[in-house]
Structure formats: C-alpha cells, structure tokens
Design a protein around this motif. Structure first.
Motif, PDB file in Angstrom:
ATOM      1  N   PHE A 204       0.862  -1.221   0.041  1.00 32.10           N
ATOM      2  CA  PHE A 204       0.078  -0.236  -0.105  1.00 32.10           C
ATOM      3  C   PHE A 204       1.076   1.481  -0.052  1.00 32.10           C
ATOM      4  N   THR A 205       0.360   2.291  -0.356  1.00 33.26           N
ATOM      5  CA  THR A 205       1.063   3.642  -0.323  1.00 33.26           C
ATOM      6  C   THR A 205       0.203   4.670   0.213  1.00 33.26           C
ATOM      7  N   TRP A 206       0.757   5.767   1.045  1.00 33.80           N
ATOM      8  CA  TRP A 206       0.305   6.618   1.516  1.00 33.80           C
ATOM      9  C   TRP A 206       1.190   7.941   1.161  1.00 33.80           C
ATOM     10  N   ASN A 207       0.510   8.848   0.592  1.00 34.93           N
ATOM     11  CA  ASN A 207       1.271  10.050  -0.108  1.00 34.93           C
ATOM     12  C   ASN A 207       1.395  11.023   1.072  1.00 34.93           C
ATOM     13  N   THR A 208       2.686  11.578   1.044  1.00 30.10           N
ATOM     14  CA  THR A 208       2.915  12.610   2.123  1.00 30.10           C
ATOM     15  C   THR A 208       4.307  13.341   1.627  1.00 30.10           C
ATOM     16  N   ASP A 209       4.505  14.465   2.136  1.00 30.22           N
ATOM     17  CA  ASP A 209       5.725  15.327   1.801  1.00 30.22           C
ATOM     18  C   ASP A 209       6.679  14.838   2.867  1.00 30.22           C
ATOM     19  N   GLY A 210       6.377  14.123   3.905  1.00 25.21           N
ATOM     20  CA  GLY A 210       7.327  13.670   4.919  1.00 25.21           C
ATOM     21  C   GLY A 210       7.637  14.750   5.938  1.00 25.21           C
ATOM     22  N   ARG A 211       6.958  15.716   6.038  1.00 29.66           N
ATOM     23  CA  ARG A 211       6.844  16.564   7.265  1.00 29.66           C
ATOM     24  C   ARG A 211       5.511  16.988   7.815  1.00 29.66           C
ATOM     25  N   SER A 212       4.573  16.831   6.934  1.00 28.13           N
ATOM     26  CA  SER A 212       3.239  17.168   7.577  1.00 28.13           C
ATOM     27  C   SER A 212       2.515  15.958   7.689  1.00 28.13           C
ATOM     28  N   PRO A 213       1.468  16.147   8.617  1.00 30.53           N
ATOM     29  CA  PRO A 213       0.442  15.033   8.902  1.00 30.53           C
ATOM     30  C   PRO A 213      -0.142  14.589   7.988  1.00 30.53           C
ATOM     31  N   LEU A 214      -0.449  13.151   7.877  1.00 33.63           N
ATOM     32  CA  LEU A 214      -0.688  12.067   6.933  1.00 33.63           C
ATOM     33  C   LEU A 214      -2.337  12.638   6.562  1.00 33.63           C
ATOM     34  N   ILE A 215      -2.477  12.571   5.348  1.00 35.36           N
ATOM     35  CA  ILE A 215      -3.875  12.983   4.660  1.00 35.36           C
ATOM     36  C   ILE A 215      -4.539  11.852   3.984  1.00 35.36           C
ATOM     37  N   GLY A 216      -5.875  11.773   4.370  1.00 42.18           N
ATOM     38  CA  GLY A 216      -6.575  10.493   3.504  1.00 42.18           C
ATOM     39  C   GLY A 216      -6.347   9.412   4.092  1.00 42.18           C
ATOM     40  N   ASP A 217      -5.973   8.471   3.274  1.00 44.15           N
ATOM     41  CA  ASP A 217      -5.934   6.926   3.772  1.00 44.15           C
ATOM     42  C   ASP A 217      -4.991   6.226   2.852  1.00 44.15           C
ATOM     43  N   LYS A 218      -4.403   5.028   3.362  1.00 41.16           N
ATOM     44  CA  LYS A 218      -3.457   4.200   2.447  1.00 41.16           C
ATOM     45  C   LYS A 218      -4.105   3.903   1.155  1.00 41.16           C
ATOM     46  N   GLN A 219      -3.435   3.489   0.106  1.00 40.27           N
ATOM     47  CA  GLN A 219      -4.166   3.154  -1.369  1.00 40.27           C
ATOM     48  C   GLN A 219      -3.311   1.831  -1.586  1.00 40.27           C
ATOM     49  N   PRO A 220      -4.015   0.985  -2.139  1.00 37.93           N
ATOM     50  CA  PRO A 220      -3.307  -0.419  -2.433  1.00 37.93           C
ATOM     51  C   PRO A 220      -2.472  -0.068  -3.906  1.00 37.93           C
ATOM     52  N   LEU A 221      -1.372  -0.995  -3.758  1.00 32.70           N
ATOM     53  CA  LEU A 221      -0.291  -0.690  -4.877  1.00 32.70           C
ATOM     54  C   LEU A 221      -0.096  -2.052  -5.425  1.00 32.70           C
ATOM     55  N   PRO A 222      -0.257  -2.404  -6.836  1.00 39.54           N
ATOM     56  CA  PRO A 222      -0.062  -3.450  -7.432  1.00 39.54           C
ATOM     57  C   PRO A 222       1.093  -4.509  -7.040  1.00 39.54           C
TER      58      PRO A 222
END
Length: 308
Positions: A204-222
């Motif tokens: 799974f992936t979770w997009n983030t700039d590495g500095r801010s709190p996480l937004i949204g949810d994890k997404q499946p990665l093939p």
C-alpha cells in the motif's frame, strides 16, 4: 519344459528394492516440486535467467543485488539478544541508522558500522515491527499488533518516546491478525510511504511530503510480482526509487522497479553474496544514499553489503 534357475533371478529383497525405486523417485520429485513452488524457486529461476540477459546499462540503472558482497557478516548488537531486531531505516541527515526492537519495544540508533549509539524506550507500543525515516526528524513506526502507524519526532536530545504524545493512524484489519502490517519505507523520489502486509504479502502507499501529518488513507499498490512466502520489511533505494522487499521465510531480498517488475534478487543463504552462514531471520532492510545495503536479523545480528 525347463524352469529358470534360481541363479538367473535377482534375490527377492533386491527385486523389491528395484520395484521400490520408481516410487521413491516419484515421491522425491513431488516433494521437490512442492518445495520449489513454496519457496518460489521456479520464479527465482526465471528471474535468474532473465538477469543473465540484462545489459550493462540496464544493470547500472538498477540496484543490481547480485553484485553485493557482505563486508560485515552477522555482527552482534550488544545487549539485544532478547529484543528481536525488527526493522531498519537510514537517516541521510545524521548518516546513521534507526532500528526498532519488537519484543522489548525501543528505538535504537546505530552507526553505519553497526555500533549502538543510543537506545530509546518506546513507551506504550505493543509490537513495533516497522520503521521509516522521513523528513525533519519525523519517523514512522508501525505496530503490527495494534494495526497502526505512529509519526514521532526524534532529535539529538531524545531519550525515550511515549506513544500517547503522538498522532496515530489506523491501518485497518489484516487477513491474518498475527501476520499483519509490519513493513514500511519512505520513498523520497515519489513522496510517499510504502506499507507492507506480511502474509499474504500486499503493498500500500500513503502520499505525504514527509513533514506534514498524513492526509486521507492508504491506497493499494499493485504487487503481482511480489513472489515471496512472506514480507518481512521494505526499503527504497533513494537513488533509483526501486523497492527492496525482504522475506525471512524465502531467505531472499527482491528488487522491484518503478512499475513493480522484478529486476534482481539476492539469496540470504550461506555461501552466497559473501555470507558465511544463512541469515537466521532477516527482519529489516535499508539502503543509504551511497548504495550501501544494511540488514538486521532476529535476534540481534547486523549485516552490511557493498557493491563490487
């Protein structure tokens, strides 16, 4: 009519042995085939053949694990025999490594030679199994038993971490609660966390700039190419963005490219890649910005591999 003499026939015991051999060979063949499928030796064989046809240019654009040789082999982490080394991450800002211990929860900072620099108790964690270093001192810790991810801040003055002081993110339930989320890596190239489920292996992936709190949810990665018995840990090569997938049960480290295709692999058995003995249970992997590879194994072993 003449009857065959007893001398012309093999003794009864020898005849039974001859009759038994096809059965024994058949059993061995079935067991061997089952073992090869379970260990994914068939997939590794195909990848090994494919590796032979890769050009020098294609190899230079990848991590290319077959070229790595251990220069630190099974170094003991002092005082950690009962702690179970669970994962490893590289910090480019301090040029050190951070590892989590799962049995007696704490975060440990290591030099690139595997020397212990400091130990920080993780207060309130149940079973930390994954660690990733992001930006600005932010570190992600995955707790397999609690099915969550905690973002903590660590600096030179940190001596311990209390879980209730930081924000937690629910990772959801796993197909097997005892083999849940335990792998995590920071991908600075694509600005995302890559999170892995142990068994069956899923990404799974979770997009983030590495500095801010996480937004949204994890997404499946093939992850159709993730041909491993289990997923112990994840790492990312910061130079190419290629993913490193570690499997203790398969005794293997697998390289995947940006499309999720298998590129190369390295076996963790004795006699290969400079290893004197099999890595007992590989649980953590990291790669630094110079391409040096690091692995930790339960209970308390440290390995370093360099490209030759």
């Amino acid at each position: 009519m003449a009857t065959p003499s007893s001398a012309s026939l093999p003794p009864p015991r020898k005849r039974r042995l001859f009759l038994r051999w096809p059965f024994v060979l058949g059993v061995v063949a079935v067991i061997g085939y089952g073992l090869s499928v379970a260990m994914h030796w068939d997939d590794r064989g195909q990848l090994w053949i494919k590796e032979r046809f890769e050009s020098t240019a294609e190899r230079s654009e990848s991590v290319w694990l077959p070229d790595y040789i251990a220069d630190i082999d099974a170094k003991v982490l002092p005082g950690m025999a009962d702690d179970e080394a669970s994962d490893l991450a590289f910090n480019p800002h301090t040029r050190t490594l951070f590892a989590v211990m799962g049995n007696n929860p704490f975060l440990v900072e290591l030099s690139l030679d595997g020397d212990v620099l400091r130990k920080m108790p993780l207060l309130g964690w149940d079973n930390p199994e994954g660690v990733a270093v992001l930006e600005d001192g932010q570190i992600a810790i995955v707790d397999e038993r609690s099915h969550d991810l905690t973002l903590v801040k660590v600096d030179a003055s940190t001596t311990s971490l209390k879980r209730d002081d930081f924000k937690r993110y629910d990772l959801g339930k796993s197909a097997d609660d005892n083999k849940g989320f335990e792998a995590i890596a920071w991908d600075p190239v694509r600005q995302r966390l890559v999170i892995g489920e142990e068994r069956p292996p899923k990404l799974f992936t979770w997009n983030t700039d590495g500095r801010s709190p996480l937004i949204g949810d994890k997404q499946p990665l093939p992850n159709d190419q993730l041909d491993l018995r289990n997923l112990s840990a994840l790492g990312v090569d910061p130079r190419t963005g290629h993913l490193l997938a570690l499997s203790a049960d398969s005794n293997m480290l697998l390289e995947l490219d940006e499309n999720g295709e298998q590129v190369s692999f390295m076996t963790l058995l004795g006699g290969f890649n400079g290893l004197n003995n099999r890595v007992p249970r590989a649980e953590g992997v990291a790669m630094d910005d110079q391409g040096t590879l690091y692995i930790v194994s339960e209970p308390d072993l440290f390995y370093r591999f360099k490209k030759h």
